[in-house]
Design a protein around this motif. Structure first.
Motif, PDB file in Angstrom:
ATOM      1  N   ASP A   8      53.665  78.683  -1.155  1.00 52.12           N
ATOM      2  CA  ASP A   8      52.712  79.659  -0.654  1.00 52.12           C
ATOM      3  C   ASP A   8      52.163  80.487  -1.814  1.00 52.12           C
ATOM      4  O   ASP A   8      52.928  80.946  -2.671  1.00 52.12           O
ATOM      5  CB  ASP A   8      53.371  80.584   0.362  1.00 52.12           C
ATOM      6  CG  ASP A   8      53.628  79.897   1.698  1.00 52.12           C
ATOM      7  OD1 ASP A   8      53.017  78.826   1.938  1.00 52.12           O
ATOM      8  OD2 ASP A   8      54.434  80.423   2.485  1.00 52.12           O
ATOM      9  N   PHE A   9      50.852  80.695  -1.796  1.00 47.31           N
ATOM     10  CA  PHE A   9      50.207  81.394  -2.903  1.00 47.31           C
ATOM     11  C   PHE A   9      50.837  82.765  -3.153  1.00 47.31           C
ATOM     12  O   PHE A   9      51.092  83.148  -4.294  1.00 47.31           O
ATOM     13  CB  PHE A   9      48.710  81.545  -2.620  1.00 47.31           C
ATOM     14  CG  PHE A   9      47.947  82.210  -3.731  1.00 47.31           C
ATOM     15  CD1 PHE A   9      47.624  81.512  -4.877  1.00 47.31           C
ATOM     16  CD2 PHE A   9      47.556  83.545  -3.619  1.00 47.31           C
ATOM     17  CE1 PHE A   9      46.920  82.127  -5.911  1.00 47.31           C
ATOM     18  CE2 PHE A   9      46.855  84.162  -4.641  1.00 47.31           C
ATOM     19  CZ  PHE A   9      46.538  83.446  -5.784  1.00 47.31           C
ATOM     20  N   ALA A  10      51.130  83.494  -2.092  1.00 54.27           N
ATOM     21  CA  ALA A  10      51.671  84.846  -2.240  1.00 54.27           C
ATOM     22  C   ALA A  10      53.026  84.852  -2.928  1.00 54.27           C
ATOM     23  O   ALA A  10      53.374  85.811  -3.631  1.00 54.27           O
ATOM     24  CB  ALA A  10      51.768  85.533  -0.883  1.00 54.27           C
ATOM     25  N   ASP A  11      53.798  83.788  -2.741  1.00 57.18           N
ATOM     26  CA  ASP A  11      55.129  83.703  -3.343  1.00 57.18           C
ATOM     27  C   ASP A  11      55.129  82.933  -4.656  1.00 57.18           C
ATOM     28  O   ASP A  11      56.169  82.854  -5.320  1.00 57.18           O
ATOM     29  CB  ASP A  11      56.098  83.006  -2.381  1.00 57.18           C
ATOM     30  CG  ASP A  11      56.310  83.797  -1.103  1.00 57.18           C
ATOM     31  OD1 ASP A  11      56.338  85.038  -1.176  1.00 57.18           O
ATOM     32  OD2 ASP A  11      56.432  83.151  -0.032  1.00 57.18           O
ATOM     33  N   GLU A  54      39.203  86.950  -6.332  1.00 61.99           N
ATOM     34  CA  GLU A  54      40.255  86.013  -5.970  1.00 61.99           C
ATOM     35  C   GLU A  54      40.478  85.028  -7.104  1.00 61.99           C
ATOM     36  O   GLU A  54      39.604  84.807  -7.942  1.00 61.99           O
ATOM     37  CB  GLU A  54      39.867  85.252  -4.693  1.00 61.99           C
ATOM     38  CG  GLU A  54      39.547  86.146  -3.507  1.00 61.99           C
ATOM     39  CD  GLU A  54      40.772  86.887  -2.993  1.00 61.99           C
ATOM     40  OE1 GLU A  54      41.888  86.353  -3.170  1.00 61.99           O
ATOM     41  OE2 GLU A  54      40.614  87.980  -2.418  1.00 61.99           O
ATOM     42  N   GLY A  87      50.178  83.456  -6.860  1.00 65.56           N
ATOM     43  CA  GLY A  87      49.623  84.781  -6.563  1.00 65.56           C
ATOM     44  C   GLY A  87      50.310  85.895  -7.325  1.00 65.56           C
ATOM     45  O   GLY A  87      49.694  86.941  -7.593  1.00 65.56           O
ATOM     46  N   LEU A  88      51.578  85.704  -7.687  1.00 62.97           N
ATOM     47  CA  LEU A  88      52.302  86.711  -8.463  1.00 62.97           C
ATOM     48  C   LEU A  88      51.797  86.778  -9.901  1.00 62.97           C
ATOM     49  O   LEU A  88      52.086  87.742 -10.617  1.00 62.97           O
ATOM     50  CB  LEU A  88      53.803  86.410  -8.447  1.00 62.97           C
ATOM     51  CG  LEU A  88      54.469  86.428  -7.067  1.00 62.97           C
ATOM     52  CD1 LEU A  88      55.930  86.049  -7.177  1.00 62.97           C
ATOM     53  CD2 LEU A  88      54.326  87.815  -6.425  1.00 62.97           C
ATOM     54  N   TRP A  89      51.067  85.762 -10.322  1.00 59.70           N
ATOM     55  CA  TRP A  89      50.507  85.725 -11.679  1.00 59.70           C
ATOM     56  C   TRP A  89      48.993  85.910 -11.660  1.00 59.70           C
ATOM     57  O   TRP A  89      48.314  85.624 -12.652  1.00 59.70           O
ATOM     58  CB  TRP A  89      50.837  84.393 -12.350  1.00 59.70           C
ATOM     59  CG  TRP A  89      52.298  84.049 -12.385  1.00 59.70           C
ATOM     60  CD1 TRP A  89      53.369  84.886 -12.177  1.00 59.70           C
ATOM     61  CD2 TRP A  89      52.866  82.758 -12.636  1.00 59.70           C
ATOM     62  NE1 TRP A  89      54.550  84.199 -12.296  1.00 59.70           N
ATOM     63  CE2 TRP A  89      54.289  82.897 -12.574  1.00 59.70           C
ATOM     64  CE3 TRP A  89      52.320  81.514 -12.923  1.00 59.70           C
ATOM     65  CZ2 TRP A  89      55.150  81.827 -12.784  1.00 59.70           C
ATOM     66  CZ3 TRP A  89      53.190  80.438 -13.131  1.00 59.70           C
ATOM     67  CH2 TRP A  89      54.580  80.602 -13.065  1.00 59.70           C
ATOM     68  N   ALA A  90      48.458  86.400 -10.560  1.00 61.13           N
ATOM     69  CA  ALA A  90      47.007  86.413 -10.356  1.00 61.13           C
ATOM     70  C   ALA A  90      46.258  87.152 -11.453  1.00 61.13           C
ATOM     71  O   ALA A  90      45.150  86.743 -11.842  1.00 61.13           O
ATOM     72  CB  ALA A  90      46.678  87.036  -8.990  1.00 61.13           C
ATOM     73  N   ARG A 102      58.770  85.049  -9.647  1.00 59.16           N
ATOM     74  CA  ARG A 102      59.005  86.483  -9.833  1.00 59.16           C
ATOM     75  C   ARG A 102      59.394  86.788 -11.281  1.00 59.16           C
ATOM     76  O   ARG A 102      58.870  87.725 -11.881  1.00 59.16           O
ATOM     77  CB  ARG A 102      60.091  86.968  -8.862  1.00 59.16           C
ATOM     78  CG  ARG A 102      59.671  86.941  -7.398  1.00 59.16           C
ATOM     79  CD  ARG A 102      60.654  87.688  -6.521  1.00 59.16           C
ATOM     80  NE  ARG A 102      61.960  87.034  -6.472  1.00 59.16           N
ATOM     81  CZ  ARG A 102      62.295  86.111  -5.568  1.00 59.16           C
ATOM     82  NH1 ARG A 102      61.410  85.706  -4.655  1.00 59.16           N
ATOM     83  NH2 ARG A 102      63.511  85.571  -5.572  1.00 59.16           N
ATOM     84  N   ARG A 137      42.698  85.198 -13.189  1.00 58.49           N
ATOM     85  CA  ARG A 137      41.387  85.559 -12.655  1.00 58.49           C
ATOM     86  C   ARG A 137      40.347  85.603 -13.766  1.00 58.49           C
ATOM     87  O   ARG A 137      40.587  86.166 -14.836  1.00 58.49           O
ATOM     88  CB  ARG A 137      41.437  86.921 -11.970  1.00 58.49           C
ATOM     89  CG  ARG A 137      41.723  86.863 -10.501  1.00 58.49           C
ATOM     90  CD  ARG A 137      41.436  88.192  -9.842  1.00 58.49           C
ATOM     91  NE  ARG A 137      42.446  89.176 -10.170  1.00 58.49           N
ATOM     92  CZ  ARG A 137      43.466  89.513  -9.367  1.00 58.49           C
ATOM     93  NH1 ARG A 137      43.587  88.927  -8.192  1.00 58.49           N
ATOM     94  NH2 ARG A 137      44.334  90.417  -9.748  1.00 58.49           N
ATOM     95  N   PRO A 144      60.818  80.239  -5.729  1.00 57.83           N
ATOM     96  CA  PRO A 144      60.228  81.586  -5.674  1.00 57.83           C
ATOM     97  C   PRO A 144      60.750  82.530  -6.756  1.00 57.83           C
ATOM     98  O   PRO A 144      59.982  83.305  -7.333  1.00 57.83           O
ATOM     99  CB  PRO A 144      60.604  82.065  -4.266  1.00 57.83           C
ATOM    100  CG  PRO A 144      60.700  80.804  -3.462  1.00 57.83           C
ATOM    101  CD  PRO A 144      61.272  79.778  -4.404  1.00 57.83           C
TER     102      PRO A 144
END
Length: 304
Positions: A110-113, A129, A116-119, A81, A123, A77
């Motif tokens: 997990d996507f959020a951790d 999404e 998702g932090l690089w979304a 970050r 995109r 994780p």
């Protein structure tokens, strides 16, 4: 049309410290990779080398950054970050496009951790999404990002796209051709044969090459090999250049090639695309970043 210039760099492999696996994280593929980092790879990649490459790209005032994977080392994780901070240091999501590598997907996260932090960098245009493949038009260029980063068994570093992603990719490539765009397909794992071993290869590369033979693309960008390579892939209008970059943080330790990046300039001349690829990097640790060579390519415009 004004020439459009973008940078291609790959495999920054940000420092793993101060992270290390903890608790149940040791019961995974991370353990072997952490040991590999401690024994060898932490000496092979340095922040100073990556900083020199990034500074050289900034000095060239490129229109866009295309980064083909492996910010992380063992998908902890903290790496995601710090990776988000590093991407923001290059620019925002309008200026930087990213595709994940196998080290970004070493184990399920997990996507959020994780990604998702690089979304903002994953995109496509109009996407709410993150979904792969994505397409982002910047000037005359369509940056199309496919995700080949999947968890694999220990001692393997393979990638995979899968039929659903390939089907959507075919539609995107065909639509971008109808719009007269210069199609840049970003995939972490090289598509050409022989660039990496089967243990590290894209498992469905034959399917992807068949797709590209039908739909075409103007340029493929890869990382993963930690060595430079220019191959040609069969396309409907002629060969498609497939360009692999070494790690942007590599000092040239053991068999790895020292850091390089590609300055790509896209212009038109009559019915064809004129493409200049300048290879920039270091000859060895401690030497300055400079031009090391390059290619001039003339590519037909799809749909012309």
């Amino acid at each position: 049309m004004q020439p459009y210039r973008f940078a291609h760099l790959s495999d920054p492999h940000l420092p793993l410290a101060p992270d290390r696996p903890r608790g149940l994280q040791w019961l995974s593929k991370r353990t072997l990779s952490y040991q590999s980092w401690q024994r060898r790879r932490r000496y092979a990649h340095t922040p100073a080398m990556l900083g020199a490459i990034v500074d050289d790209i900034r000095a060239h005032q490129v229109d866009h950054w295309a980064v083909t994977g492996d910010i992380a080392n063992i998908s902890l994780p903290g790496e995601f970050r710090r990776g988000a901070d590093w991407l923001r240091s290059l620019g925002d999501g309008r200026q930087v496009s990213y595709v994940p590598g196998n080290h970004d997907a070493m184990v399920p996260v997990d996507f959020a951790d994780g990604l998702g932090l690089w979304a903002d960098y994953l995109r496509g245009d109009g996407q709410g999404e993150v979904s792969f493949p994505y397409l982002r038009q910047r000037g005359p260029v369509a940056f199309i990002g496919a995700n080949s980063g999947v968890p694999t068994a220990p001692l393997l570093a393979q990638g995979h796209l899968g039929p659903e992603q390939r089907e959507r990719l075919g539609d995107m490539l065909a639509d971008a051709a109808r719009r007269g765009l210069f199609r840049v397909l970003m995939v972490h794992h090289p598509v050409a044969e022989g660039v990496v071993s089967s243990r590290k290869g894209l498992t469905d590369r034959h399917n992807l090459r068949d797709l590209l033979a039908r739909t075409g693309a103007e340029l493929l960008l890869h990382g993963h090999a930690h060595r430079a390579n220019l191959s040609m892939i069969r396309g409907p209008l002629g060969p498609i250049p497939s360009l692999t970059a070494p790690s942007a943080s590599a000092i040239g330790y053991h068999h790895d090639m020292p850091a390089r990046w590609h300055l790509v300039t896209v212009d038109t001349d009559g019915p064809d695309w004129q493409v200049q690829v300048e290879v920039r990097g270091v000859e060895s640790q401690g030497t300055p970043v400079k031009a090391l060579g390059g290619w001039r390519l003339r590519l037909p415009v799809a749909g012309a």
